[in-house]
Design an enzyme around this catalytic site. Structure first.
Site, mmCIF file in Angstrom:
data_model
loop_
_atom_site.group_PDB
_atom_site.id
_atom_site.type_symbol
_atom_site.label_atom_id
_atom_site.label_comp_id
_atom_site.label_asym_id
_atom_site.label_seq_id
_atom_site.Cartn_x
_atom_site.Cartn_y
_atom_site.Cartn_z
ATOM 1 N N CYS A 3 0.851 -1.197 0.000
ATOM 2 C CA CYS A 3 0.000 0.000 0.000
ATOM 3 C C CYS A 3 0.884 1.244 0.000
ATOM 4 O O CYS A 3 1.701 1.437 0.900
ATOM 5 C CB CYS A 3 -0.919 -0.008 1.218
ATOM 6 N N CYS A 6 0.533 3.409 3.177
ATOM 7 C CA CYS A 6 1.177 2.764 4.341
ATOM 8 C C CYS A 6 2.691 2.966 4.270
ATOM 9 O O CYS A 6 3.337 3.202 5.303
ATOM 10 C CB CYS A 6 0.826 1.281 4.399
ATOM 11 N N ASP A 29 -0.380 16.571 -1.508
ATOM 12 C CA ASP A 29 -0.632 15.719 -2.675
ATOM 13 C C ASP A 29 0.444 15.988 -3.725
ATOM 14 O O ASP A 29 0.841 17.126 -3.975
ATOM 15 C CB ASP A 29 -2.021 16.015 -3.248
ATOM 16 N N HIS A 45 -4.339 1.039 8.363
ATOM 17 C CA HIS A 45 -4.840 0.823 6.998
ATOM 18 C C HIS A 45 -6.335 0.530 7.012
ATOM 19 O O HIS A 45 -6.787 -0.447 7.597
ATOM 20 C CB HIS A 45 -4.101 -0.326 6.304
ATOM 21 N N ASN A 85 -12.801 9.914 -2.101
ATOM 22 C CA ASN A 85 -13.266 9.031 -3.164
ATOM 23 C C ASN A 85 -13.251 7.600 -2.662
ATOM 24 O O ASN A 85 -12.284 7.166 -2.041
ATOM 25 C CB ASN A 85 -12.354 9.161 -4.390
ATOM 26 N N THR A 93 -7.976 6.023 -6.562
ATOM 27 C CA THR A 93 -6.778 5.424 -7.160
ATOM 28 C C THR A 93 -5.843 4.806 -6.122
ATOM 29 O O THR A 93 -5.051 3.929 -6.469
ATOM 30 C CB THR A 93 -5.990 6.465 -7.982
ATOM 31 N N HIS A 96 -6.229 3.284 0.230
ATOM 32 C CA HIS A 96 -6.031 3.547 1.664
ATOM 33 C C HIS A 96 -6.859 4.799 1.928
ATOM 34 O O HIS A 96 -6.619 5.844 1.301
ATOM 35 C CB HIS A 96 -4.539 3.767 1.960
ATOM 36 N N HIS A 98 -8.484 8.111 2.472
ATOM 37 C CA HIS A 98 -7.856 9.436 2.567
ATOM 38 C C HIS A 98 -8.880 10.518 2.300
ATOM 39 O O HIS A 98 -9.842 10.316 1.563
ATOM 40 C CB HIS A 98 -6.668 9.567 1.604
ATOM 41 N N HIS A 100 -9.067 14.344 0.900
ATOM 42 C CA HIS A 100 -8.408 15.455 0.226
ATOM 43 C C HIS A 100 -8.877 16.750 0.898
ATOM 44 O O HIS A 100 -10.082 16.965 1.059
ATOM 45 C CB HIS A 100 -8.825 15.531 -1.244
#
Ligand code: 5GP
Ligand code: ZN
Length: 112
Positions: A3, A6, A29, A45, A85, A93, A96, A98, A100
């Site tokens: 990952c 990770c 990012d 995770h 997302n 994509t 894991h 997240h 934004h």
């Protein structure tokens, strides 16, 4: 487990860290979509929102406790957008969980 996030959390892949505590890691990012674009992730995770449960929702609560601190550090005094997302229809994509954080300008592309 292979990952990307990770590995970033573990320091195996470099990142531009903006915040860290026992549960949360936040970094810039690599392909910013706004003047400020940061990813906030749980250190544990979790693949995406679909995998949030009563056992791990504490990790998610810690993210939302950290977000105001992160926004303050980033100088997002005029607001920001939070996006997560989940799955193919949302074009996730990195698998894991997240969030934004986007800001630093009047943001375009408002969907909701
Ligand atoms: P997603 O499309 O899954 O919602 O978001 C994944 C995000 O991770 C993208 O915005 C992408 O630019 C970012 N990203 C992918 N690989 C890396 C990387 O190696 N380092 C950093 N800092 N961001 C990455
Ligand atoms: Zn992971």
């Amino acid at each position: 487990m292979d990952c990307l996030f990770c590995k970033i959390i573990a320091g195996e892949i470099p990142s531009s860290k903006v915040y860290e505590d026992d549960y949360v890691y936040a970094f810039k990012d690599i392909n910013p979509m706004a003047p400020v674009h940061v990813l906030v992730v749980p250190k544990k995770h979790i693949a995406c929102a679909n995998d949030i449960t009563a056992e791990n929702s504490f990790e998610v609560a810690k993210i939302f406790e950290a977000i105001p601190k992160i926004a303050s550090v980033l100088g997002l005094n005029n607001g920001y957008r939070i996006i997560s997302n989940c799955g193919p229809d949302a074009e996730q994509t990195v698998l894991h969980l997240h969030f934004h954080i986007l800001g630093g300008e009047k943001l375009p592309g408002k969907l909701v």
